[in-house]
Design a protein around this motif. Structure first.
Motif, short mmCIF file in Angstrom:
data_model
loop_
_atom_site.label_atom_id
_atom_site.label_comp_id
_atom_site.label_asym_id
_atom_site.label_seq_id
_atom_site.Cartn_x
_atom_site.Cartn_y
_atom_site.Cartn_z
N ARG A 236 -9.40 1.06 27.12
CA ARG A 236 -8.39 1.77 27.92
C ARG A 236 -7.55 0.81 28.74
NH1 ARG A 236 -10.12 7.00 31.20
NH2 ARG A 236 -10.37 7.60 29.02
N THR A 237 -8.18 -0.17 29.36
CA THR A 237 -7.44 -1.13 30.18
C THR A 237 -6.42 -1.89 29.33
OG1 THR A 237 -9.23 -1.39 31.78
CG2 THR A 237 -7.66 -3.20 31.61
N ILE A 238 -6.84 -2.30 28.14
CA ILE A 238 -5.95 -3.04 27.25
C ILE A 238 -4.81 -2.14 26.78
CG2 ILE A 238 -5.79 -4.36 25.11
CD1 ILE A 238 -7.46 -5.69 27.31
N ILE A 239 -5.14 -0.93 26.36
CA ILE A 239 -4.14 0.00 25.84
C ILE A 239 -3.11 0.34 26.92
CG2 ILE A 239 -3.75 2.34 24.99
CD1 ILE A 239 -4.93 0.39 22.92
N ARG A 244 2.47 0.09 28.58
CA ARG A 244 3.45 -0.17 29.64
C ARG A 244 4.39 -1.31 29.25
NH1 ARG A 244 -1.05 0.31 33.00
NH2 ARG A 244 -1.07 -1.96 33.32
N ALA A 245 3.89 -2.29 28.52
CA ALA A 245 4.71 -3.44 28.11
C ALA A 245 5.77 -3.05 27.10
CB ALA A 245 3.83 -4.54 27.55
N ARG A 246 5.49 -2.06 26.24
CA ARG A 246 6.44 -1.55 25.24
C ARG A 246 6.94 -2.65 24.30
NH1 ARG A 246 9.79 3.07 28.69
NH2 ARG A 246 8.12 3.43 30.20
N LYS A 247 6.01 -3.51 23.89
CA LYS A 247 6.32 -4.60 22.98
C LYS A 247 5.37 -4.57 21.79
CE LYS A 247 9.50 -6.51 25.64
NZ LYS A 247 10.93 -6.57 25.24
N PRO A 248 5.81 -5.02 20.61
CA PRO A 248 4.92 -5.05 19.44
C PRO A 248 3.72 -5.97 19.68
CG PRO A 248 7.21 -5.32 18.78
CD PRO A 248 7.18 -5.46 20.27
N PRO A 256 -16.83 -0.65 14.96
CA PRO A 256 -17.30 0.35 15.91
C PRO A 256 -16.35 0.60 17.07
CG PRO A 256 -19.05 -1.20 15.35
CD PRO A 256 -17.79 -1.77 14.80
N VAL A 257 -15.48 -0.36 17.37
CA VAL A 257 -14.56 -0.23 18.51
C VAL A 257 -13.27 0.48 18.12
CG1 VAL A 257 -13.48 -1.50 20.42
CG2 VAL A 257 -15.53 -2.43 19.33
N MET A 258 -12.94 0.49 16.83
CA MET A 258 -11.67 1.05 16.38
C MET A 258 -11.46 2.50 16.80
SD MET A 258 -9.59 -1.00 14.95
CE MET A 258 -9.89 -2.76 15.08
N PRO A 259 -12.46 3.39 16.66
CA PRO A 259 -12.23 4.77 17.11
C PRO A 259 -11.87 4.87 18.58
CG PRO A 259 -14.16 4.67 15.70
CD PRO A 259 -13.77 3.25 15.99
N ASP A 260 -12.45 4.02 19.41
CA ASP A 260 -12.12 4.03 20.83
C ASP A 260 -10.69 3.56 21.07
OD1 ASP A 260 -14.69 4.86 21.30
OD2 ASP A 260 -15.42 2.92 22.01
N ILE A 261 -10.25 2.55 20.32
CA ILE A 261 -8.87 2.06 20.47
C ILE A 261 -7.87 3.15 20.11
CG2 ILE A 261 -7.17 0.45 19.51
CD1 ILE A 261 -9.43 -1.61 19.26
N ILE A 262 -8.08 3.81 18.98
CA ILE A 262 -7.15 4.86 18.56
C ILE A 262 -7.21 6.05 19.51
CG2 ILE A 262 -6.59 6.47 16.71
CD1 ILE A 262 -5.92 3.57 16.06
#
Length: 312
Positions: A236-239, A244-248, A256-262
């Protein structure tokens, strides 16, 4: 992909000129028709790479891909089906100034026109369908987007064949091939920043991309599997920072971390959950999902999401 179909890719290239939206059409030399830039996939090439290459070859413009705007299908005179994937692609002022286009044996001319005039002049109904999908993005106010790419690391050496710490497990020979193969597809979406788990298999996955971009890799334990195993990962902190940065940006992490990222991308942008989110997080090694967000209003939800797998 089927063995009998012919695959191609291209784009609806657009720009804002004197405050007005314009799209780019090409006149092909041989057929004297008016169409969208596109071309066939070269051996070993992904559809995204094809789209960027063909747009550059046919128009002289270097672009990064935005939102996918559809797939056209039609039967060629040979009887084979042709399947063409399209993306929206903004031509920056710098790209237009640097264009290298000159009339040639394939493309006689290029021209910028309004969407309305493009509808009247395009030669083929399948192109009109793609243009209509593009126009729908304009009407929604989400044409200008930026991508966040969630990348699973390339294939690592088996745990059974590794005696050291799991975080130090290196890539296998296949994984090294994958790491090189995904550079082109990632660049097709205009990636300029890399954030990664510090695990060796993640860092080595993005090192070829880092070398091409001449940019360092930002390492963070918040995306690591060790932290996830201990209940301490924090996508969440990274996302939140990347939205907010709005950059690619590409985020390299673990299965195992991918579902949390999405999921965090959906939460951060007010997107309704659905099965498509789960499908986008279930990735093979070296596969990635591209989450397209509105530059003007990233909290308006995910504009589009697509998944790419180089199959190396």
């Amino acid at each position: 992909m089927t063995e009998t179909a012919v695959y191609a890719a291209g784009g609806v290239v657009w720009r804002i000129l004197d405050g007005k939206l314009r799209v780019l059409l090409i006149t092909r030399t041989r057929y004297r028709d008016l169409t969208l830039p596109k071309g066939k996939v070269d051996p070993g090439e992904t559809l995204a790479e094809t789209a960027v290459r063909e747009i550059r070859e046919e128009t002289g413009l270097r672009v990064a891909l935005g939102v996918p705007v559809g797939v056209s299908r039609y039967v060629m005179p040979t009887g084979r089906e042709k399947i063409v994937h399209y993306w929206a692609a903004e031509a920056s002022d710098a790209a237009v100034r640097a264009t290298t286009f000159a009339p040639n044996k394939e493309v006689a001319s290029v021209e910028w026109t309004s969407v309305k005039k493009a509808r009247e002049r395009l030669s083929y109904p399948v192109d009109l369908e793609i243009l209509d999908a593009f126009a729908a993005l304009v009407e929604r106010g989400v044409l200008r987007t930026f991508p966040i790419l969630a990348l699973r690391h390339a294939k690592a050496k088996s745990r059974d064949d590794w005696d050291g710490a799991d975080s130090a497990r290196p890539l296998s020979s296949r994984g090294r091939r994958q790491a090189n193969a995904i550079v082109g597809p990632l660049l097709a979406f205009g990636v300029r920043r890399i954030v990664s788990s510090p695990a060796e298999r993640c860092i080595r996955t993005v090192m070829p991309l880092s070398a091409v971009l001449a940019r360092r890799v930002d390492r963070t334990e918040l995306l690591s599997q060790d932290a996830w195993d201990d209940g301490l990962s924090d996508p969440r902190t990274i996302i939140d920072a990347r939205v907010r940065a709005r950059k690619p940006v590409v985020l390299c992490s673990h299965g195992p971390v991918m579902p949390d990222i999405i999921s965090e991308l959906a939460l951060a942008t007010g997107t309704m959950p659905g099965s498509y989110l789960g499908n986008s997080s279930t990735l093979d090694t070296a596969a990635f999902s591209v989450v397209h967000l509105s530059v003007d209003n990233p909290g308006a939800g995910i504009v589009a999401i697509e998944t790419h797998d180089p199959k190396i």
